[in-house]
Design a protein around this motif. Sequence first.
Motif, PDB file in Angstrom:
ATOM      1  N   ASP A 113      66.403  80.281  50.549  1.00 31.33           N
ATOM      2  CA  ASP A 113      65.389  79.280  50.198  1.00 31.33           C
ATOM      3  C   ASP A 113      64.046  79.654  50.808  1.00 31.33           C
ATOM      4  N   GLY A 114      63.638  80.908  50.619  1.00 31.27           N
ATOM      5  CA  GLY A 114      62.336  81.353  51.090  1.00 31.27           C
ATOM      6  C   GLY A 114      62.300  81.728  52.551  1.00 31.27           C
ATOM      7  N   VAL A 115      61.093  81.726  53.111  1.00 32.63           N
ATOM      8  CA  VAL A 115      60.874  82.079  54.519  1.00 32.63           C
ATOM      9  C   VAL A 115      61.632  81.112  55.422  1.00 32.63           C
ATOM     10  N   GLY A 116      62.256  81.652  56.479  1.00 36.24           N
ATOM     11  CA  GLY A 116      62.964  80.787  57.411  1.00 36.24           C
ATOM     12  C   GLY A 116      64.066  81.510  58.150  1.00 36.24           C
ATOM     13  N   SER A 117      64.836  80.744  58.932  1.00 34.58           N
ATOM     14  CA  SER A 117      65.954  81.257  59.720  1.00 34.58           C
ATOM     15  C   SER A 117      67.266  80.864  59.047  1.00 34.58           C
ATOM     16  N   TYR A 118      68.227  81.767  59.083  1.00 38.83           N
ATOM     17  CA  TYR A 118      69.479  81.549  58.363  1.00 38.83           C
ATOM     18  C   TYR A 118      70.691  81.902  59.220  1.00 38.83           C
ATOM     19  N   ASP A 119      71.689  81.064  59.115  1.00 40.66           N
ATOM     20  CA  ASP A 119      72.984  81.281  59.766  1.00 40.66           C
ATOM     21  C   ASP A 119      73.956  81.765  58.697  1.00 40.66           C
ATOM     22  N   LEU A 120      74.471  82.986  58.852  1.00 39.01           N
ATOM     23  CA  LEU A 120      75.396  83.544  57.870  1.00 39.01           C
ATOM     24  C   LEU A 120      76.833  83.589  58.382  1.00 39.01           C
ATOM     25  N   THR A 121      77.066  83.120  59.588  1.00 39.51           N
ATOM     26  CA  THR A 121      78.421  83.163  60.149  1.00 39.51           C
ATOM     27  C   THR A 121      79.027  81.781  60.340  1.00 39.51           C
ATOM     28  N   VAL A 150      66.304  86.250  59.819  1.00 35.16           N
ATOM     29  CA  VAL A 150      64.997  85.610  59.702  1.00 35.16           C
ATOM     30  C   VAL A 150      64.219  86.310  58.598  1.00 35.16           C
ATOM     31  N   LEU A 151      63.766  85.531  57.610  1.00 32.95           N
ATOM     32  CA  LEU A 151      62.914  86.054  56.562  1.00 32.95           C
ATOM     33  C   LEU A 151      61.479  85.626  56.838  1.00 32.95           C
ATOM     34  N   TYR A 152      60.549  86.554  56.703  1.00 33.47           N
ATOM     35  CA  TYR A 152      59.161  86.230  57.027  1.00 33.47           C
ATOM     36  C   TYR A 152      58.214  86.914  56.055  1.00 33.47           C
ATOM     37  N   GLU A 153      56.974  86.444  56.057  1.00 38.25           N
ATOM     38  CA  GLU A 153      55.889  87.080  55.325  1.00 38.25           C
ATOM     39  C   GLU A 153      54.800  87.442  56.332  1.00 38.25           C
ATOM     40  N   GLY A 154      53.979  88.404  56.006  1.00 40.15           N
ATOM     41  CA  GLY A 154      52.937  88.813  56.940  1.00 40.15           C
ATOM     42  C   GLY A 154      53.510  89.633  58.087  1.00 40.15           C
ATOM     43  N   LYS A 197      61.175  91.379  55.903  1.00 43.08           N
ATOM     44  CA  LYS A 197      59.912  90.929  55.318  1.00 43.08           C
ATOM     45  C   LYS A 197      60.060  90.791  53.813  1.00 43.08           C
ATOM     46  N   LEU A 198      59.814  89.584  53.322  1.00 46.12           N
ATOM     47  CA  LEU A 198      59.905  89.341  51.887  1.00 46.12           C
ATOM     48  C   LEU A 198      58.835  90.136  51.149  1.00 46.12           C
ATOM     49  N   GLY A 199      59.245  90.698  50.023  1.00 45.05           N
ATOM     50  CA  GLY A 199      58.329  91.507  49.247  1.00 45.05           C
ATOM     51  C   GLY A 199      58.239  92.937  49.714  1.00 45.05           C
ATOM     52  N   SER A 200      58.831  93.224  50.864  1.00 44.29           N
ATOM     53  CA  SER A 200      58.819  94.577  51.403  1.00 44.29           C
ATOM     54  C   SER A 200      60.240  95.072  51.623  1.00 44.29           C
ATOM     55  N   ASP A 201      60.974  94.379  52.490  1.00 45.90           N
ATOM     56  CA  ASP A 201      62.369  94.763  52.734  1.00 45.90           C
ATOM     57  C   ASP A 201      63.248  94.389  51.546  1.00 45.90           C
ATOM     58  N   GLY A 234      65.181  82.208  44.004  1.00 41.44           N
ATOM     59  CA  GLY A 234      65.584  82.424  45.384  1.00 41.44           C
ATOM     60  C   GLY A 234      66.692  83.449  45.566  1.00 41.44           C
ATOM     61  N   LEU A 235      67.052  84.187  44.532  1.00 40.88           N
ATOM     62  CA  LEU A 235      68.107  85.189  44.615  1.00 40.88           C
ATOM     63  C   LEU A 235      67.520  86.563  44.907  1.00 40.88           C
ATOM     64  N   ILE A 236      68.179  87.311  45.774  1.00 37.66           N
ATOM     65  CA  ILE A 236      67.739  88.682  46.014  1.00 37.66           C
ATOM     66  C   ILE A 236      67.711  89.446  44.695  1.00 37.66           C
ATOM     67  N   ASP A 237      66.584  90.088  44.445  1.00 36.64           N
ATOM     68  CA  ASP A 237      66.439  90.956  43.281  1.00 36.64           C
ATOM     69  C   ASP A 237      66.319  92.383  43.803  1.00 36.64           C
ATOM     70  N   PRO A 238      67.425  93.121  43.837  1.00 34.53           N
ATOM     71  CA  PRO A 238      67.398  94.439  44.469  1.00 34.53           C
ATOM     72  C   PRO A 238      66.629  95.496  43.691  1.00 34.53           C
ATOM     73  N   HIS A 239      66.395  95.237  42.396  1.00 34.14           N
ATOM     74  CA  HIS A 239      65.706  96.225  41.563  1.00 34.14           C
ATOM     75  C   HIS A 239      64.714  95.533  40.634  1.00 34.14           C
ATOM     76  N   PRO A 240      63.650  94.946  41.197  1.00 25.36           N
ATOM     77  CA  PRO A 240      62.701  94.200  40.358  1.00 25.36           C
ATOM     78  C   PRO A 240      62.028  95.057  39.297  1.00 25.36           C
ATOM     79  N   ASP A 241      62.000  96.369  39.487  1.00 24.22           N
ATOM     80  CA  ASP A 241      61.367  97.245  38.502  1.00 24.22           C
ATOM     81  C   ASP A 241      62.290  97.566  37.335  1.00 24.22           C
ATOM     82  N   TYR A 242      63.558  97.139  37.429  1.00 22.50           N
ATOM     83  CA  TYR A 242      64.519  97.473  36.385  1.00 22.50           C
ATOM     84  C   TYR A 242      65.187  96.230  35.805  1.00 22.50           C
ATOM     85  N   ASN A 243      64.447  95.154  35.681  1.00 21.73           N
ATOM     86  CA  ASN A 243      65.012  93.941  35.104  1.00 21.73           C
ATOM     87  C   ASN A 243      65.072  94.003  33.580  1.00 21.73           C
ATOM     88  N   SER A 244      64.373  94.952  32.991  1.00 26.43           N
ATOM     89  CA  SER A 244      64.440  95.143  31.541  1.00 26.43           C
ATOM     90  C   SER A 244      65.098  96.488  31.278  1.00 26.43           C
TER      91      SER A 244
END
Length: 579
Positions: A493-501, A509-513, A527-531, A538-548
């Motif tokens: 759900d965007g920038v923030g802290s997440y518990d996965l266990t 932790v997801l962050y911008e800047g 880092k969102l948009g970089s990593d 809100g879903l990870i898009d691992p290959h945004p350049d290959y959606n078509s």
Amino acid sequence: MNFKYTIFSLIIILTMYSCSDDYLEKQPLSEITAETFFNTASDLQLYTNGFYRMWPSTSIYNGEASTDNIIQTELSDEMRGTRLVPTTGGGWDWSYLRDINFFLQEYEKSDDEVAKAHYGGVARFFRARFYFDKLQRFGDVPWYDEPISPDDTEALNKAQDSRQFITDKILEDLDWAIANLYEEKSTYEVTKYAALALKSRVGLYEGTFEKYRNISGYEKYLEASVSASEELIGNSPYQVYSTGSPEKDYVELFNSHDANQTEVILARAYSQELSIAHNVNYYTTTSSYGRPGMPKDLVNSYLNADGTRFTDQVNYNQMSFIEEVKDRDPRLSQTIRTPGYTRKGQSIVLAPNLGATVTGYQIIKYVTEPVYDTNSQSITDLPLYRFAEVLLNFAEAKAELGNLTQVDLDKSINLLKQRVNMPNLILDDANASADNFMASQYINVTGSNKGVILEIRRERRIELFMENFRWDDIVRWKEGQALAQPIRGLYFDGVGSYDLTGDGETNVVLYEGEQPANPIAGVQYYKLGSDFTLDPNGLIDPHPDYNSRTFDESRDYLYPIPRLELQLNPNLIQNPNWE
């Protein structure tokens, strides 16, 4: 004899060639001649041991990354639709066939009738496997059942035989092998049971390939699959491995160093002592080697633990990781890291490492102790033929023939469900209410058995994940469009802290800047948009350049024949639309 440790230490005195049509002009033996060999059982065994080099050199799971089952940092050419016609290579390699046919030409000179029957069966098994690989890749290919002289212009310029002719010859070889191979159980050697398992696979493949292309006569292949499967189900020493521990039996089937002899019919052996290893630990745990991950559409297909459909929930695609993996088919938590996951032999709970998986769903199948995490150090034996596949083949072939019964499901699919304490698949219920989510993945399934066929496909993809079936299944079902669908991963759900266990502590932790100051040890920062990128939902898009992406229905189910081979043999015809 412990075949796992002896086959690799035997002196292989054959010369195995890797060229293409040059195999027709080379001798299969380097130091020995037919006049002085092929006399004893030991001679026959030694020669046929060379055929085991046809097994995958490192692993059986690499092919999954060519499909939508395993998503990596780089999409395969198959997924992108960017395959090209090669000049040479491209899978058009016939070297092993020369050796097999030479053996079958010479082995009859032995006086040992028992050995001749068995090792003749071994050779025919490998010829069937060789041609099945060619059939799956190229479709029509030339059939050769004897070694070819370099001056035999007619044979060298032979045109392709039809896929039906090739399949019939494969089944003919397998029937001969089944009638003559040893029946003793042997996890690392070809036996009657391995030949039955291959016949079960071949019949299902060709039967469905032809059915979904409206080719008449497909029924005989499905019936061949059923008969071979029934023989294994009713008259073999194999069964579904289960200790009554549904929370671990599936994963332990694959992370054992030695193949499980209860369920595995034939395995590819690995050994630390003999320095024969593969790379699954390194592949799934490091951030520098592909970062493989399960896609979200496959995660979504796992049922809830009570047998209901996960995708029937309104918000199924936007649940937190802890919510979405809670109370699911236990095979999910035994295939990817979920809350509570610990490495084999350890007690430390680990969160998914998003640096090691592009989708966030980190694979654990085959993964063992951390001591094997270095590249090419894994020694888990890899199953080539497993009783579970036979059960799935049986149920699917019967469903496609239109004569599947509840009794059939109870002695096949439901044995796999019972291993993990999942509710049985009920034929009437499945057909009365076909799953819309599964139907959207497999658009060509129709008819009165639509619902149960979709459920069998669900089971197949889940049970056989990472065992190198997905590409072949997509091809035979004529469902190439599945490879062009959007690829997605974990929901955030965007920038923030997440518990996965699920322990209340932050893992990610997801962050911008700029990265937050004073990072906490053990917490993953991305880092969102970089990593990685999140799509609008809100879903990870691992290959945004290959959606078509596209899949060419008129071309992409077969591979192209290399250009050089078409020049060498003018009677070969290139596969459709690869000109």
